[in-house]
Scaffold this motif. Structure first.
Motif, mmCIF file in Angstrom:
data_model
loop_
_atom_site.group_PDB
_atom_site.id
_atom_site.type_symbol
_atom_site.label_atom_id
_atom_site.label_comp_id
_atom_site.label_asym_id
_atom_site.label_seq_id
_atom_site.Cartn_x
_atom_site.Cartn_y
_atom_site.Cartn_z
ATOM 1 N N ASN A 182 0.868 -1.173 0.000
ATOM 2 C CA ASN A 182 0.000 0.000 0.000
ATOM 3 C C ASN A 182 0.907 1.227 0.000
ATOM 4 O OD1 ASN A 182 -1.709 2.189 0.666
ATOM 5 N ND2 ASN A 182 -3.141 0.811 1.721
ATOM 6 N N ALA A 183 1.162 1.766 -1.186
ATOM 7 C CA ALA A 183 2.135 2.853 -1.323
ATOM 8 C C ALA A 183 1.720 4.094 -0.549
ATOM 9 C CB ALA A 183 2.331 3.193 -2.804
ATOM 10 N N LEU A 185 -0.246 4.370 2.111
ATOM 11 C CA LEU A 185 -0.133 4.155 3.552
ATOM 12 C C LEU A 185 1.330 4.157 3.986
ATOM 13 C CD1 LEU A 185 -1.491 3.536 6.247
ATOM 14 C CD2 LEU A 185 -1.443 1.102 5.642
ATOM 15 N N SER A 186 2.183 3.506 3.232
ATOM 16 C CA SER A 186 3.608 3.473 3.567
ATOM 17 C C SER A 186 4.203 4.871 3.542
ATOM 18 C CB SER A 186 4.355 2.564 2.589
ATOM 19 O OG SER A 186 3.921 1.230 2.682
ATOM 20 N N ARG A 187 3.875 5.636 2.519
ATOM 21 C CA ARG A 187 4.413 6.999 2.386
ATOM 22 C C ARG A 187 3.978 7.870 3.558
ATOM 23 N NH1 ARG A 187 2.465 7.770 -2.112
ATOM 24 N NH2 ARG A 187 0.589 8.942 -1.565
ATOM 25 N N ARG A 188 2.710 7.793 3.913
ATOM 26 C CA ARG A 188 2.207 8.626 5.001
ATOM 27 C C ARG A 188 2.727 8.168 6.354
ATOM 28 N NH1 ARG A 188 -3.966 9.289 2.595
ATOM 29 N NH2 ARG A 188 -3.541 11.218 1.438
ATOM 30 N N ALA A 189 2.859 6.857 6.544
ATOM 31 C CA ALA A 189 3.377 6.350 7.816
ATOM 32 C C ALA A 189 4.824 6.786 8.018
ATOM 33 C CB ALA A 189 3.266 4.825 7.851
ATOM 34 N N LYS A 190 5.627 6.745 6.956
ATOM 35 C CA LYS A 190 7.020 7.204 7.050
ATOM 36 C C LYS A 190 7.069 8.683 7.386
ATOM 37 C CE LYS A 190 10.015 6.224 3.979
ATOM 38 N NZ LYS A 190 10.614 6.056 2.638
ATOM 39 N N LEU A 212 10.405 -5.527 1.592
ATOM 40 C CA LEU A 212 9.396 -6.276 2.333
ATOM 41 C C LEU A 212 8.387 -5.361 3.007
ATOM 42 C CD1 LEU A 212 11.528 -9.042 4.107
ATOM 43 C CD2 LEU A 212 10.381 -9.142 1.893
ATOM 44 N N GLY A 213 8.811 -4.142 3.312
ATOM 45 C CA GLY A 213 7.930 -3.219 3.998
ATOM 46 C C GLY A 213 8.735 -2.121 4.649
ATOM 47 N N VAL A 214 8.127 -1.474 5.631
ATOM 48 C CA VAL A 214 8.793 -0.374 6.315
ATOM 49 C C VAL A 214 8.504 -0.477 7.808
ATOM 50 C CG1 VAL A 214 6.830 1.166 5.905
ATOM 51 C CG2 VAL A 214 9.080 2.142 6.395
ATOM 52 N N GLN A 227 -5.667 8.926 7.805
ATOM 53 C CA GLN A 227 -5.562 9.797 6.637
ATOM 54 C C GLN A 227 -5.979 9.073 5.359
ATOM 55 O OE1 GLN A 227 -1.503 11.151 6.630
ATOM 56 N NE2 GLN A 227 -1.674 12.098 8.654
ATOM 57 N N CYS A 228 -5.579 7.815 5.239
ATOM 58 C CA CYS A 228 -5.916 7.050 4.039
ATOM 59 C C CYS A 228 -7.419 6.777 3.956
ATOM 60 C CB CYS A 228 -5.142 5.734 4.012
ATOM 61 S SG CYS A 228 -3.393 5.926 3.593
#
Length: 347
Positions: A182-183, A185-190, A212-214, A227-228
């Motif tokens: 989930n690009a 979600l990953s971007r916002r979580a970072k 594998l993830g972040v 946010q998503c």
């Protein structure tokens, strides 16, 4: 008169320039096959003291290639821009290109060459991206390992002082894993997380590191999920528009590739040329049609796509592999048949 190496450097540089409007020494070194992407990734992770350690040639040979690159870039009136290279480690140390090279040589590796067609804003954008510190990288190792701090082990390691450390010793064991997929979600979580790290694992079959993830803070993940959810519908519409745009781009690219195949092999049936292009150019396939060289219709890359098609469809290559014949031996056995078909299509 250009030397053989100079010609190879120019070819690799032309492909990079046509693809991205700028050229880096690493583009050339990988284009020459002196380095592979996995080597560069290992180096960027801080797991090698210099890029030279991973290259197929020494610093003297690489310096020769850089001199050809500079001459080519100046002949094209490209703009010079120096970038910084830092490791994806906690100390963010500067990366070295050579084992013992001086500062002048190290700087030559940091020089990027930009097309004068780029706007000033775009040049600033490229410079900012290149100078941005890379993500911290955590590795999910395939083999057993021991933490240099506590002597224990764990599912992940991060390099510190050129030695592997577990997440507890690195003060990162409070982070949780957000799997890739989930690009948004990953971007916002970072972005929300004060501390984060990309998790990678080496794929031995593909010979590259895969994400594998972040790792992010749990509270940051919660905020990112909220946010998503708030703009999910808008993102779905945007993804659909992007999908349609990419489909159009792919169809146009495949048509251009098929036309180039027909130009290089005039007697190749039109439907076969279209089939070769459709197969080789599938987005995300990793096939030769998706390489940087093929995207600018480089003759060698297009020929490789045609050869691959002939090998599988016009010879008994697949049967040889299924019967246990080693790959290179099988290719040698069917080489004459491949050349026969290519010659007929060229006539």
């Amino acid at each position: 008169m250009r030397s053989k190496l100079g010609g190879r450097v120019a070819q690799a540089a032309e492909i990079a320039l046509a693809t991205r409007k700028y050229v880096t020494p690493i583009d050339v070194l990988t284009g020459l096959r002196w380095l592979h992407d996995r080597h560069v990734e290992t180096w960027r992770q801080g797991r090698a003291d210099s890029l030279e350690r991973l290259a197929a040639v020494d610093a003297v040979r690489m310096e020769e290639a850089l001199s050809h690159l500079r001459a080519w870039a100046l002949s094209r009136d490209l703009l010079e821009s120096e970038a910084t290279y830092t490791a994806g480690t906690r100390d963010r140390r500067p990366l070295r290109f050579t084992v013992a090279g001086g500062e002048d040589l190290e700087r030559a590796f940091r020089v990027h060459w930009l097309s004068p067609e780029l706007s000033e804003a775009r040049r600033r954008q490229i410079a900012e991206r290149h100078n941005k510190a890379p993500d911290l990288v955590v590795v999910a190792p395939l083999d057993s390992w021991t933490c240099a701090g506590c002597g224990e082990t764990g599912p992940y390691l991060i390099m510190e002082d050129d030695r592997p450390h577990c997440l507890t010793c690195a003060d990162m064991d409070h982070l949780c894993l957000l799997p890739a997929g989930n690009a948004a979600l990953s971007r916002r979580a970072k972005k929300e997380s004060g501390l984060s790290a990309v998790v990678v694992r080496f794929n031995r079959r593909r010979k590259r590191y895969e994400r594998l993830g972040v790792l992010v803070e749990e509270e940051a993940l919660t905020r990112a999920e909220e946010q998503c959810l708030a703009d999910e519908e808008a993102r779905l519409r945007r993804r659909e528009r992007d999908r349609e745009r990419r489909a159009g781009e792919d169809a146009e690219f495949q048509a251009r590739m098929a036309a180039e195949i027909r130009r290089l092999f005039p007697r190749c049936p039109a439907e076969r040329a279209e089939a070769v292009a459709a197969h080789a150019a599938v987005r995300g396939s990793g096939r030769v049609g998706r390489t940087a060289a093929a995207r600018v219709l480089d003759e060698s890359a297009i020929t490789l796509a045609v050869v691959a098609s002939v090998r599988h469809l016009d010879t008994d290559y697949d049967e040889l592999l299924m019967s246990g014949v080693p790959r290179m031996t099988a290719r040698e056995r069917i080489r004459s048949r491949v050349e026969e078909v290519l010659t007929a299509w060229r006539a």
